[in-house]
Design a protein around this motif. Sequence first.
Motif, PDB file in Angstrom:
ATOM      1  N   ALA A 245       8.475   1.320   0.999  1.00 37.85           N
ATOM      2  CA  ALA A 245       8.977   0.458   2.072  1.00 37.85           C
ATOM      3  C   ALA A 245      10.081  -0.428   1.498  1.00 37.85           C
ATOM      4  CB  ALA A 245       7.836  -0.405   2.624  1.00 37.85           C
TER       5      ALA A 245
ATOM      6  N   LYS B 140      10.576   4.056   3.795  1.00 32.64           N
ATOM      7  CA  LYS B 140      10.230   3.483   5.098  1.00 32.64           C
ATOM      8  C   LYS B 140      11.143   2.286   5.359  1.00 32.64           C
ATOM      9  CE  LYS B 140       6.502   0.880   5.934  1.00 32.64           C
ATOM     10  NZ  LYS B 140       7.042  -0.260   6.726  1.00 32.64           N
TER      11      LYS B 140
ATOM     12  N   ASP C  36       9.736   2.416  10.755  1.00 35.83           N
ATOM     13  CA  ASP C  36       8.530   1.639  11.092  1.00 35.83           C
ATOM     14  C   ASP C  36       8.920   0.575  12.113  1.00 35.83           C
ATOM     15  OD1 ASP C  36       6.209   0.195  11.214  1.00 35.83           O
ATOM     16  OD2 ASP C  36       6.174  -0.362   9.092  1.00 35.83           O
TER      17      ASP C  36
ATOM     18  N   LYS D  12       7.180   0.086  14.910  1.00 37.92           N
ATOM     19  CA  LYS D  12       5.964  -0.310  15.628  1.00 37.92           C
ATOM     20  C   LYS D  12       6.231  -0.419  17.128  1.00 37.92           C
ATOM     21  CE  LYS D  12       3.569  -2.258  11.736  1.00 37.92           C
ATOM     22  NZ  LYS D  12       4.675  -2.376  10.753  1.00 37.92           N
TER      23      LYS D  12
ATOM     24  N   VAL E  92      -0.178   3.462  14.794  1.00 33.73           N
ATOM     25  CA  VAL E  92      -0.917   2.408  14.081  1.00 33.73           C
ATOM     26  C   VAL E  92      -2.341   2.339  14.641  1.00 33.73           C
ATOM     27  CG1 VAL E  92      -1.059  -0.073  13.604  1.00 33.73           C
ATOM     28  CG2 VAL E  92       1.173   1.050  13.694  1.00 33.73           C
TER      29      VAL E  92
ATOM     30  N   GLU F  48      -5.821   0.586  12.659  1.00 30.35           N
ATOM     31  CA  GLU F  48      -6.181  -0.748  12.153  1.00 30.35           C
ATOM     32  C   GLU F  48      -5.131  -1.158  11.140  1.00 30.35           C
ATOM     33  OE1 GLU F  48     -10.324  -1.070  11.156  1.00 30.35           O
ATOM     34  OE2 GLU F  48      -9.859  -2.304   9.427  1.00 30.35           O
TER      35      GLU F  48
ATOM     36  N   SER G 138      -3.223  -3.465   8.064  1.00 32.52           N
ATOM     37  CA  SER G 138      -3.713  -3.765   6.717  1.00 32.52           C
ATOM     38  C   SER G 138      -3.965  -5.253   6.462  1.00 32.52           C
ATOM     39  CB  SER G 138      -2.697  -3.250   5.694  1.00 32.52           C
ATOM     40  OG  SER G 138      -1.426  -3.827   5.942  1.00 32.52           O
TER      41      SER G 138
ATOM     42  N   ILE H 202      -1.648   5.382  10.986  1.00 35.28           N
ATOM     43  CA  ILE H 202      -1.523   4.398   9.909  1.00 35.28           C
ATOM     44  C   ILE H 202      -2.875   3.697   9.804  1.00 35.28           C
ATOM     45  CG2 ILE H 202      -0.116   2.519   8.984  1.00 35.28           C
ATOM     46  CD1 ILE H 202       1.596   4.882   9.973  1.00 35.28           C
TER      47      ILE H 202
ATOM     48  N   ALA I 273       1.032  -5.545  -3.219  1.00 31.44           N
ATOM     49  CA  ALA I 273       1.107  -6.971  -2.855  1.00 31.44           C
ATOM     50  C   ALA I 273      -0.045  -7.428  -1.964  1.00 31.44           C
ATOM     51  CB  ALA I 273       2.438  -7.264  -2.170  1.00 31.44           C
ATOM     52  N   GLN I 274      -0.533  -6.550  -1.102  1.00 27.19           N
ATOM     53  CA  GLN I 274      -1.630  -6.947  -0.198  1.00 27.19           C
ATOM     54  C   GLN I 274      -3.006  -6.695  -0.825  1.00 27.19           C
ATOM     55  OE1 GLN I 274      -1.145  -5.973   4.133  1.00 27.19           O
ATOM     56  NE2 GLN I 274       0.725  -4.975   3.447  1.00 27.19           N
TER      57      GLN I 274
ATOM     58  N   ILE J 201       1.726   3.606   1.199  1.00 27.72           N
ATOM     59  CA  ILE J 201       2.999   2.914   1.451  1.00 27.72           C
ATOM     60  C   ILE J 201       3.036   1.685   0.555  1.00 27.72           C
ATOM     61  CG2 ILE J 201       4.360   1.624   3.137  1.00 27.72           C
ATOM     62  CD1 ILE J 201       3.101   3.382   5.343  1.00 27.72           C
ATOM     63  N   VAL J 202       4.091   1.576  -0.246  1.00 31.80           N
ATOM     64  CA  VAL J 202       4.226   0.408  -1.130  1.00 31.80           C
ATOM     65  C   VAL J 202       5.596  -0.226  -0.918  1.00 31.80           C
ATOM     66  CG1 VAL J 202       4.098  -0.461  -3.494  1.00 31.80           C
ATOM     67  CG2 VAL J 202       2.827   1.606  -2.870  1.00 31.80           C
TER      68      VAL J 202
ATOM     69  N   ARG K 126       6.673  -4.396  -1.607  1.00 33.02           N
ATOM     70  CA  ARG K 126       6.995  -5.377  -2.651  1.00 33.02           C
ATOM     71  C   ARG K 126       6.612  -4.921  -4.047  1.00 33.02           C
ATOM     72  NH1 ARG K 126       4.032  -9.993   0.686  1.00 33.02           N
ATOM     73  NH2 ARG K 126       3.042  -8.075   1.490  1.00 33.02           N
TER      74      ARG K 126
HETATM   75  P1  XMP Z   1       4.142  -4.461   1.172  1.00 31.11           P
HETATM   76  O1  XMP Z   1       5.254  -5.274   0.625  1.00 31.11           O
HETATM   77  O2  XMP Z   1       3.000  -5.272   1.692  1.00 31.11           O
HETATM   78  O3  XMP Z   1       4.825  -3.726   2.448  1.00 31.11           O
HETATM   79  O4  XMP Z   1       3.691  -3.358   0.255  1.00 31.11           O
HETATM   80  C1  XMP Z   1       4.105  -2.929   3.336  1.00 31.11           C
HETATM   81  C2  XMP Z   1       5.016  -2.351   4.368  1.00 31.11           C
HETATM   82  O5  XMP Z   1       4.250  -1.636   5.318  1.00 31.11           O
HETATM   83  C3  XMP Z   1       4.245  -2.333   6.560  1.00 31.11           C
HETATM   84  N1  XMP Z   1       2.851  -2.445   6.942  1.00 31.11           N
HETATM   85  C4  XMP Z   1       2.296  -1.790   7.945  1.00 31.11           C
HETATM   86  N2  XMP Z   1       2.812  -0.930   8.805  1.00 31.11           N
HETATM   87  N3  XMP Z   1       0.676  -0.706   9.794  1.00 31.11           N
HETATM   88  C5  XMP Z   1       1.989  -0.393   9.748  1.00 31.11           C
HETATM   89  O6  XMP Z   1       2.446   0.394  10.578  1.00 31.11           O
HETATM   90  C6  XMP Z   1       0.108  -1.563   8.953  1.00 31.11           C
HETATM   91  O7  XMP Z   1      -1.075  -1.824   8.986  1.00 31.11           O
HETATM   92  C7  XMP Z   1       0.964  -2.139   7.989  1.00 31.11           C
HETATM   93  N4  XMP Z   1       0.726  -2.981   6.992  1.00 31.11           N
HETATM   94  C8  XMP Z   1       1.904  -3.155   6.368  1.00 31.11           C
HETATM   95  C9  XMP Z   1       4.876  -3.668   6.329  1.00 31.11           C
HETATM   96  O8  XMP Z   1       5.567  -4.118   7.470  1.00 31.11           O
HETATM   97  C10 XMP Z   1       5.785  -3.364   5.184  1.00 31.11           C
HETATM   98  O9  XMP Z   1       6.979  -2.751   5.645  1.00 31.11           O
END
Ligand code: XMP
Length: 216
Positions: free
Chosen positions: A12, A36, A62, A64, A115, A117, A119, A147, A175-176, A192-193, A195
């Motif tokens: 990402a 992404k 992405d 959404k 999408v 649930e 994260s 997702i 990061a999360q 998906i990674v 930061r």
């Molecule tokens: P980080 O920096 O947290 O970025 O690794 C994560 C990327 O993924 C997106 N993101 C999501 N996209 N459902 C989604 O469709 C999710 O649950 C979700 N969680 C994170 C976020 O916006 C960033 O681009």
Amino acid sequence: MPLVPRSRLIVALDLMDGYEALSIAEKLGGIADAIKVNYPLILSAGLDIIKDLKKHGNVVADFKVADIPNTNSLICAQAFKAGADAIICHGFAGSDSVKACIDEASKYGCEAYVVTEMSHPGAVEFLQPHAFELVELARRAGASGIIAPATRPERLADIRRKAGKMKILAPGVGAQGGEARRAIDAGADFIIVGRGIYGADDPYEAALEFIEQLRR
Ligand code: XMP
């Protein structure tokens, strides 16, 4: 082009500078399965950045998407015309809204992911109680995938059991707090990674490290 799990990594690029995003994409040299893009990059660099990123591999938009069916179709058409290979839409707007994204994707030979649930912690408030219904909605509508959260591997495993053949993209690694290997073991096809890679001193080495974790 449909997403095919090879490295299983999607990067990402949530940057506010198009040149920086392109420079990282170039450094990654195609080791990830896709890049992404999300609103931070598109709103600052413009939709045409997708065409430039495409030189380095598949691009997932992405956005959404979560509007009425007609507006969803128009948004998706813009993303696919710009070169996106896949779109991410929300499921909570309903099956007709999701179907509009899937129909638009198939016109371009592209994919739509739904999408379920999310994260982040707040996802337990409204999305989690309906996550399995959203999985079922995506399956019935004919989505390519969904997702689901790498931050909750036990939920990811439950979602995997209900997802059938749909591909699962799992954000939240790094990061999360989610772990790459655990997400794949729980049934994700891709992690998906953001930061954890674009924020690293050496994004290429960081991406390689995530890929290594997935191979172990
Ligand atoms: P980080 O920096 O947290 O970025 O690794 C994560 C990327 O993924 C997106 N993101 C999501 N996209 N459902 C989604 O469709 C999710 O649950 C979700 N969680 C994170 C976020 O916006 C960033 O681009």
